[in-house]
Design an enzyme around this catalytic site. Structure first.
Site, PDB file in Angstrom:
ATOM      1  N   ARG A  33       0.820  -1.216   0.000  1.00  0.00           N
ATOM      2  CA  ARG A  33       0.000   0.000   0.000  1.00  0.00           C
ATOM      3  C   ARG A  33       0.857   1.271   0.000  1.00  0.00           C
ATOM      4  O   ARG A  33       0.386   2.353  -0.349  1.00  0.00           O
ATOM      5  CB  ARG A  33      -0.924  -0.016   1.236  1.00  0.00           C
ATOM      6  CG  ARG A  33      -2.085   0.984   1.200  1.00  0.00           C
ATOM      7  CD  ARG A  33      -2.917   0.876   2.463  1.00  0.00           C
ATOM      8  NE  ARG A  33      -4.112   1.717   2.457  1.00  0.00           N
ATOM      9  CZ  ARG A  33      -4.519   2.466   3.480  1.00  0.00           C
ATOM     10  NH1 ARG A  33      -3.797   2.485   4.605  1.00  0.00           N
ATOM     11  NH2 ARG A  33      -5.609   3.191   3.417  1.00  0.00           N
ATOM     12  N   ILE A  59      -8.098   7.175  -0.151  1.00  0.00           N
ATOM     13  CA  ILE A  59      -7.752   5.767  -0.345  1.00  0.00           C
ATOM     14  C   ILE A  59      -8.480   5.008   0.756  1.00  0.00           C
ATOM     15  O   ILE A  59      -8.366   5.334   1.941  1.00  0.00           O
ATOM     16  CB  ILE A  59      -6.226   5.541  -0.306  1.00  0.00           C
ATOM     17  CG1 ILE A  59      -5.887   4.047  -0.460  1.00  0.00           C
ATOM     18  CG2 ILE A  59      -5.585   6.120   0.950  1.00  0.00           C
ATOM     19  CD1 ILE A  59      -4.393   3.771  -0.619  1.00  0.00           C
ATOM     20  N   SER A  60      -9.275   4.024   0.361  1.00  0.00           N
ATOM     21  CA  SER A  60     -10.113   3.305   1.322  1.00  0.00           C
ATOM     22  C   SER A  60      -9.261   2.541   2.326  1.00  0.00           C
ATOM     23  O   SER A  60      -8.115   2.177   2.052  1.00  0.00           O
ATOM     24  CB  SER A  60     -11.025   2.311   0.591  1.00  0.00           C
ATOM     25  OG  SER A  60     -11.935   2.981  -0.239  1.00  0.00           O
ATOM     26  N   GLN A  61      -9.858   2.280   3.497  1.00  0.00           N
ATOM     27  CA  GLN A  61      -9.131   1.485   4.481  1.00  0.00           C
ATOM     28  C   GLN A  61      -8.960   0.068   3.952  1.00  0.00           C
ATOM     29  O   GLN A  61      -9.838  -0.473   3.266  1.00  0.00           O
ATOM     30  CB  GLN A  61      -9.841   1.505   5.822  1.00  0.00           C
ATOM     31  CG  GLN A  61     -11.185   0.827   5.880  1.00  0.00           C
ATOM     32  CD  GLN A  61     -11.897   1.162   7.186  1.00  0.00           C
ATOM     33  OE1 GLN A  61     -12.576   2.172   7.285  1.00  0.00           O
ATOM     34  NE2 GLN A  61     -11.729   0.307   8.176  1.00  0.00           N
ATOM     35  N   PHE A 202     -18.558   6.187   1.493  1.00  0.00           N
ATOM     36  CA  PHE A 202     -17.723   6.515   0.341  1.00  0.00           C
ATOM     37  C   PHE A 202     -18.034   7.915  -0.158  1.00  0.00           C
ATOM     38  O   PHE A 202     -19.124   8.449   0.089  1.00  0.00           O
ATOM     39  CB  PHE A 202     -17.970   5.507  -0.805  1.00  0.00           C
ATOM     40  CG  PHE A 202     -17.215   4.221  -0.667  1.00  0.00           C
ATOM     41  CD1 PHE A 202     -15.975   4.045  -1.274  1.00  0.00           C
ATOM     42  CD2 PHE A 202     -17.733   3.169   0.074  1.00  0.00           C
ATOM     43  CE1 PHE A 202     -15.273   2.862  -1.146  1.00  0.00           C
ATOM     44  CE2 PHE A 202     -17.040   1.982   0.212  1.00  0.00           C
ATOM     45  CZ  PHE A 202     -15.803   1.830  -0.403  1.00  0.00           C
TER      46      PHE A 202
END
Length: 212
Positions: A33, A59-61, A202
């Site tokens: 990541r 950036i999503s978890q 989101f």
């Protein structure tokens, strides 16, 4: 992610949140990541939390990335469309699982940055476009899998039409200022089946191209 202890903690966090698919866990172990997280947030790269990126996006978890990927059930010969490239991290995960990954974003800045990372990581099966993702990619359709990483009030009609019979779409649905629900849509010969998976949060799916 060269530190074994950090990698173990990262994978443990994923499993504890319900990411149990072995192929998904392997893909998330293989894709660091780190290159997708910039600047002042770099020291939080391996924490299970969303982080800001350029163009007002996130950036999503990692656990949400893992759960969405798991729900998508990508097979080795699948052609996948991702709507909302963002940092590129989700597409990089998908590249480990499917045959061909198409990813689109409305922000040219994000597309340029993600493309550079994909090239550096030698992800030759990922193609990234600047486009209005709410309309999909008709020229590359139909798709075996579609993943939407921005929330729509309803599953977008053009995307549903571009899903192959037997195909799966995973999409957050709901108002942008409220908790949304992650939905799995499966196209059948007779229509579409819907399954609610979990609450999520989101950024909204916006039509048109970004100004950057």
């Amino acid at each position: 992610m060269d530190c074994p202890e950090l990698k173990m903690q990262f994978l443990y966090a994923l499993r504890s949140k319900g990411v149990t698919d072995a192929r998904v866990l392997t893909a998330m172990e293989q894709v660091d990541r780190g290159p997708f997280v910039k600047g002042i947030f770099a020291d939080r790269t391996y924490e299970d939390m969303p982080l800001p990126i350029a163009c007002g996006q996130t950036i999503s978890q990692p656990s949400v990335v893992g759960l969405m990927t798991q729900a998508l059930d990508v097979q080795p010969r699948d052609t996948v469309l991702e709507v909302g490239t963002g940092s590129g991290y989700q597409a990089a995960i998908l590249s480990q699982l499917g045959r061909r990954i198409y990813t689109v974003d409305r922000h040219r800045t994000l597309v340029r940055t993600a493309r550079a990372i994909f090239e550096k990581m030698d992800l030759t099966n990922v193609t990234v476009f600047t486009a209005d993702g709410s309309f999909g990619l008709p020229d590359q359709a139909p798709f075996d899998r579609i993943l939407v990483t921005a929330a729509a009030e309803d599953p977008p009609g053009p995307l549903m039409q571009q899903l192959r019979v037997g195909g799966i779409m995973v999409v957050p649905v709901g108002q942008s200022n409220a908790v949304q629900t992650l939905i799995r849509v499966t196209r059948t010969p007779d229509g579409y089946d819907y399954e609610e998976l979990r609450p999520v949060r989101f950024v909204p799916l916006i039509e048109g191209l970004g100004s950057d």
